[in-house]
Design an enzyme around this catalytic site. Structure first.
Site, PDB file in Angstrom:
ATOM      1  N   CYS A   1       0.837  -1.188  -0.115  1.00  0.00           N
ATOM      2  CA  CYS A   1      -0.029  -0.182   0.042  1.00  0.00           C
ATOM      3  C   CYS A   1       0.850   1.159   0.062  1.00  0.00           C
ATOM      4  O   CYS A   1       0.425   2.274   0.614  1.00  0.00           O
ATOM      5  CB  CYS A   1      -0.908   0.045   1.218  1.00  0.00           C
ATOM      6  SG  CYS A   1      -2.293  -1.178   1.351  1.00  0.00           S
ATOM      7  N   ALA A   2       1.882   1.036  -0.577  1.00  0.00           N
ATOM      8  CA  ALA A   2       3.001   2.390  -0.403  1.00  0.00           C
ATOM      9  C   ALA A   2       3.690   2.442  -1.712  1.00  0.00           C
ATOM     10  O   ALA A   2       4.871   2.565  -1.753  1.00  0.00           O
ATOM     11  CB  ALA A   2       4.007   2.298   0.772  1.00  0.00           C
TER      12      ALA A   2
END
Lengths: 387, 80
Positions: A344-345
């Site tokens: 998620c980055a």
């Protein structure tokens, strides 16, 4: 299928297992005190409210906050960050962040761009490190917020939060820290570090249940931050407008009392073990892993070389092999659970040069052992040698 | 104990009242959490009841730590 021990090395996603005291507290609350906290005035309702009040005091003490009423309970760090980003920023405002942030920061920020808010993402090195001076240089007359992760969820890189806090304090800009990975793992003192807004989650290094988290809001800032959710608070019930005082302004609707009871015990567990002693244990494991990975040809570790510059999160790639393939073989063949991909980055992976393939991430916790790390190293070695 | 002097301390919220309870407990000041009497407010929250002799001490302990909305003396005849 043969039975085998599962080795859980995905504590950066959610810590597991949980301490017995956490499990017992959740159960006990559901059995004995699951009334609506503080809504009805009867003794069971007050008992439920007392659990939340105790958790508030524990969280406040944990982060060096003098007044427990400055702590708002939320369902996770993401909700806390959304309260800050959506509630504080107005059209024309400028925000500074880094290129190592999680989507819990980047997505609400990019949505804010649509509302006329401008963003400066400060560059970080290939190891995910940030130079505080670059934050200073990015400040404009419109800068309304600096939002920064305390520790990267991809590389474990610890950010210079206190140094950035000194800059924001000097400039009079509110400073929001995403402590999703660091709360419970690194010491945090909001005054010493000049943190104005601290978003934390309960289910990682605080060993609480999922669905628990919180936000510290420095005195006065609540006047400038609109709530994300409005509704019943059990207070000022004669009014049909949202109360403006802390913490009720941001705590509408029935909370997760059983979860917060677990979070309280998770915090007590970390306090009783001591953050320093947990960190020593976890970093010893991370050092064994770093050293071991270094000796496997074709394995590339990302993030700072010095273990003390990280939390116990280690990301690596294997030349010529997909991260997801490595993770799948670790799980399927060896019972080792890790997290592959972009975590998620995407912004952080672009910084590291690992976008879009991602990395394999190991995240250690209190309950991991050196034996597990050695087993994991042997497994990685065997996967790399037998592609 | 003389009931005539009983008062209730009112707060913004249950969170404030329970934080005040902790402070009074720590200070060894006798008190009791009770639902806000209906004749005082139609709110669904709780307040803290103290005997008159402890009221001043309680006020001092809470000063600067929790926002007190008000103090109301309870009517004698009704007791609790």
């Amino acid at each position: 299928m043969e039975t085998r021990e599962h080795i859980y090395l995905d504590n950066a996603a959610s810590s597991w297992p949980k301490p017995e005291s956490v499990i017992r507290a959740v159960e006990l609350t559901l059995r004995e005190a699951a009334a609506n906290p503080g809504r009805s005035g009867h003794s069971l309702s007050v008992e439920a409210a007392r659990i939340i009040s105790d958790a508030r005091s524990e969280a406040a003490a944990f982060f060096g906050v003098a007044d427990p009423l400055r702590i708002v309970f939320t369902k996770n760090a993401t909700e806390s960050l959304n309260i800050v980003i959506n509630g504080l920023l107005r059209p024309g405002d400028h925000v500074i962040t880094s290129r190592m942030e999680h989507n819990s920061v980047m997505r609400p920020l990019n949505a804010a761009r649509e509302r006329g808010i401008s963003i400066s993402s400060v560059r970080c090195s290939r190891t995910g490190e940030l130079d505080p001076d670059d934050v200073r240089k990015a400040v404009t007359k419109d800068t309304r917020l600096v939002v920064l992760t305390h520790a990267s969820n991809v590389t474990g890189t610890i950010m210079p939060v206190a140094e950035v806090g000194a800059i924001t304090r000097g400039e009079g800009i509110p400073f929001c820290v995403d402590a999703a990975q660091s709360a419970g793992c690194l010491p945090i003192d909001v005054d010493a570090m000049n943190i104005d807004l601290l978003a934390f989650t309960g289910h990682k290094a605080l060993y609480g249940p999922q669905g628990t988290g919180g936000l510290f809001i420095r005195g006065g800032l609540e006047a400038e931050i609109s709530p994300l959710v409005m509704g019943g608070t059990g207070s000022a019930s004669e009014h049909e407008e949202q109360p403006l005082f802390m913490p009720d302004k941001y705590e509408s609707g029935t909370p997760n009392t059983a979860g917060i009871a677990g979070l309280l015990e998770g915090g007590r567990f970390v306090s009783s073990q001591g953050i320093a002693s947990i960190r020593d244990h976890e970093m010893a494991l991370a050092s064994v892993l770093l050293e071991g990975l270094d000796g496997i040809p074709g394995v590339r570790v990302h993030g700072p070389a010095e273990p003390e510059k990280r939390i116990p999160v280690v990301s690596f790639t294997v030349d010529g092999m997909d991260a997801s393939e490595v993770a799948y073989r670790l799980d399927d063949g060896c019972g080792i659970m890790v997290r592959p991909g972009l975590h998620c980055a995407p912004s952080a992976h672009r910084t590291l040069g690992t976008f879009p393939g991602g990395t394999v991430r190991f995240g250690f916790g209190f309950f991991n052992t050196a034996e597990q790390v050695r087993t994991a190293l042997e497994a990685v070695s065997s996967i790399v040698n037998k592609p | 104990m003389n009931r005539a002097g009983r008062s209730v301390i009112l707060f913004e919220s249950v969170s404030s009242a329970l934080h005040a309870e902790k402070i009074l407990k720590a200070g060894g000041i006798a008190h009791k959490i009770i639902p806000v009497p209906k004749h005082i407010s139609s709110d669904c929250g709780v307040c803290i009841r103290v005997e008159g002799e402890y009221l001043e001490q309680a006020g001092r302990a809470l000063e600067g730590k929790v926002r007190v909305l008000g103090v109301r003396q309870l009517p004698e005849a009704k007791g609790r």
